[in-house]
Scaffold this active site. Sequence first.
Site, PDB file in Angstrom:
ATOM      1  N   ALA A   1      48.423 120.201 -31.482  1.00  0.00           N
ATOM      2  CA  ALA A   1      47.705 120.419 -32.734  1.00  0.00           C
ATOM      3  C   ALA A   1      47.980 119.288 -33.728  1.00  0.00           C
ATOM      4  CB  ALA A   1      48.120 121.755 -33.345  1.00  0.00           C
TER       5      ALA A   1
ATOM      6  N   GLY B   1      49.654 122.509 -28.291  1.00  0.00           N
ATOM      7  CA  GLY B   1      48.263 122.899 -28.109  1.00  0.00           C
ATOM      8  C   GLY B   1      47.607 122.198 -26.932  1.00  0.00           C
TER       9      GLY B   1
ATOM     10  N   GLU C   1      48.544 124.379 -24.097  1.00  0.00           N
ATOM     11  CA  GLU C   1      47.815 125.638 -24.269  1.00  0.00           C
ATOM     12  C   GLU C   1      46.347 125.466 -23.846  1.00  0.00           C
ATOM     13  OE1 GLU C   1      49.644 128.253 -27.794  1.00  0.00           O
ATOM     14  OE2 GLU C   1      49.149 126.229 -28.432  1.00  0.00           O
TER      15      GLU C   1
ATOM     16  N   GLU D   1      56.789 123.663 -30.002  1.00  0.00           N
ATOM     17  CA  GLU D   1      56.540 124.140 -31.365  1.00  0.00           C
ATOM     18  C   GLU D   1      57.791 124.658 -32.064  1.00  0.00           C
ATOM     19  OE1 GLU D   1      52.475 124.484 -29.386  1.00  0.00           O
ATOM     20  OE2 GLU D   1      54.555 124.690 -28.788  1.00  0.00           O
TER      21      GLU D   1
END
Length: 696
Positions: free
Chosen positions: A70, A109, A112, A132
């Site tokens: 992210a 991310g 993910e 994270e």
Amino acid sequence: MAQDVNANDNVVSTARKGAVAVLTLQSGPVNALGTALRQGILAAVEAAEADAAVKAIVLIGGGRMFSAGADITEFGKPQSGISLPDLLNRIEASTKPVVAAIHGNALGGGLETALACHYRVAVPSAKVGLPEVKLGILPGAGGTQRLPRVVGPRKALDVIVGGSPIGAKAAAAMGLIDELAPEDSLRAHAVAFAERVVAEGRPLLKIRDRDDKIAEGRENPGLFAAFREENARKTRGFEAPEACIACIEAACRLPFDEGLAFERAEFQKLVSGTQSAAQRYVFFAERQAAKIPDVPDDTPARPIARVGVIGAGTMGGGISMNFLNAGIPVTIVETKRDALDRGIKTIRTNYENTAKKGRLKPEDVETRMGLLTDTLELEKLAECDLIIEAVFEDMGIKKEIFSKLDTIAKPGAILASNTSYLDIDAIAAMTGRPADVIGMHFFSPANVMRLLEVVRGEKTAKDVIATAMQIGRKVGKIPVLVGVCHGFVGNRMLAQRQREANRLILEGVTPWDVDRVVYEFGLPMGPFTMSDLAGLDIGWSRETNKSESVRDLLCEQDRRGQKTSAGFYDYDAKRKATPSKVTEEIIAKVAERQGVKRRDATDQEILERTLYPMINEGAKILEEGKAIRASDIDIVWINGYGWPVYRGGPMFWADTIGLPKVLERLRAYEAEYGEDFKPSALLERLAAEGKGFKDL
């Protein structure tokens, strides 16, 4: 033959290879999943799905990686475009198989996203992970729900709570990667894999539908309690690890969509909290520390092919190991053969112990030791490009060494001192080349601690500064540039804490209560535990010290810390500490002699009196220009002294308290205790203007 069919504003390019649409992420440098890239992926997936000629989709990263995750600069800002969780649900719901093709990194991310695809292929050199937790948050786009369904809850706990990336081979072994591809043909291999999926009529493997691996968590709920206990020391004080564990537990007991909702609620709680703000601040502050306003990034560095280290003691040996680890030859000098042999033996033992733990190959031990040359002759340093003095903290000795080095070192060699307190300019004045002299203050143990204070002298050349900063990073340190003053940044601030800790115990607070408050705040140990560990006799002499302080009297009784099984604390054979009656009696005696009135203090007072003066000293350091920015001070304290990263460093912490509050308490203590608490002019100005150190 590939053909472009959609550019998606250049952040995602779509090409077709037969019946396979290849979507390439092109949001350099790390394909961060910001608004534009998320929208681009959504548009490209929907276009491919709507194209009847497309039978499968490959998602691949352009540039050097799949995706680093992210865009953390978007955290805390209003949502724009499709959210990452919604995008990933959309990918997973695709009616055509989606294959993630991974090279470089797929982190946060990025991983993910790969988990939302139906299949995953990767080159062996790729790394995947969910880091994270290191930013004070958790994987908030399904990572805590999908990963346990692929690898099982125990391995998911290691990956998510540990936060460290794993290699593609290990990921394949645990079922996270479906197939490894040749390093030089990932795209072609992924396309061929997708074609096989279509030809063989393989199902769309949605991780959300998998249940077999998470059964372990339902059948063995004690697994989570055991993990918490195993990792209690590492996760002490942090909020994110417990939230990660709770989410993985939820994956084992809740339906997928309910687990996603639980994960999202925990993510939102963390991302809006102070700990995550602190950890994200530190992430950027580490990178900012490398930037020096008057030393541009393109300043040419001097080549460092061989390093000389003077002193084979604890510091000299540890410093040498940093360079040996990086493949840089080292010549180490001592004055006596027994001290030199002892130092070389310690280095070898350290490497052999690392090899026994499986973190180093036996042949690597010999390779590193083979780069080390030992000598009793200072003259053998003549061909070194960087010479680091790491001898006893005595100005006379250091001046003598630098005077000799001036005649020995080749032109252009950098002469560095590992001093932790002393005046670099006074040392540099002993040479005819002060521009080549710099401080390189490693922290003990030097082969472990990440901080390197690079001390800029008045005449230090800019290319010398650039070289010290670059070589620091090369040997795995976080270098921070500081100016010349007693104790530089770290030890100058530490002295403030130590003074107040010593004053508090004379007033009636026990050393163990001071240590407890500091430890509970999040530091690895309190001031008296730290003193016992380092040795109370550092800088102490029976001949010159005059039985005035608690430290003097403890040393006179051979209570010199852990090494003598007694200091402020008593120690058993395993170095377990217990409060000492002897120490209490000595403190009471010194307090009586000095006429100190004994009283109790609250934990809040102990915290304020030990830590607020550090904030004040940091403000003075900034006033004097001895640190470039407040965040540099925080990086020094996090990496050199174990300040809890979730509090962001002393200057960040001060902003979270509010500078008017800090100022008010300093003034109150100044009224009671005098000049030691006098607020700095910078602190007064910022508080009056309603600003914080972050605004400088």
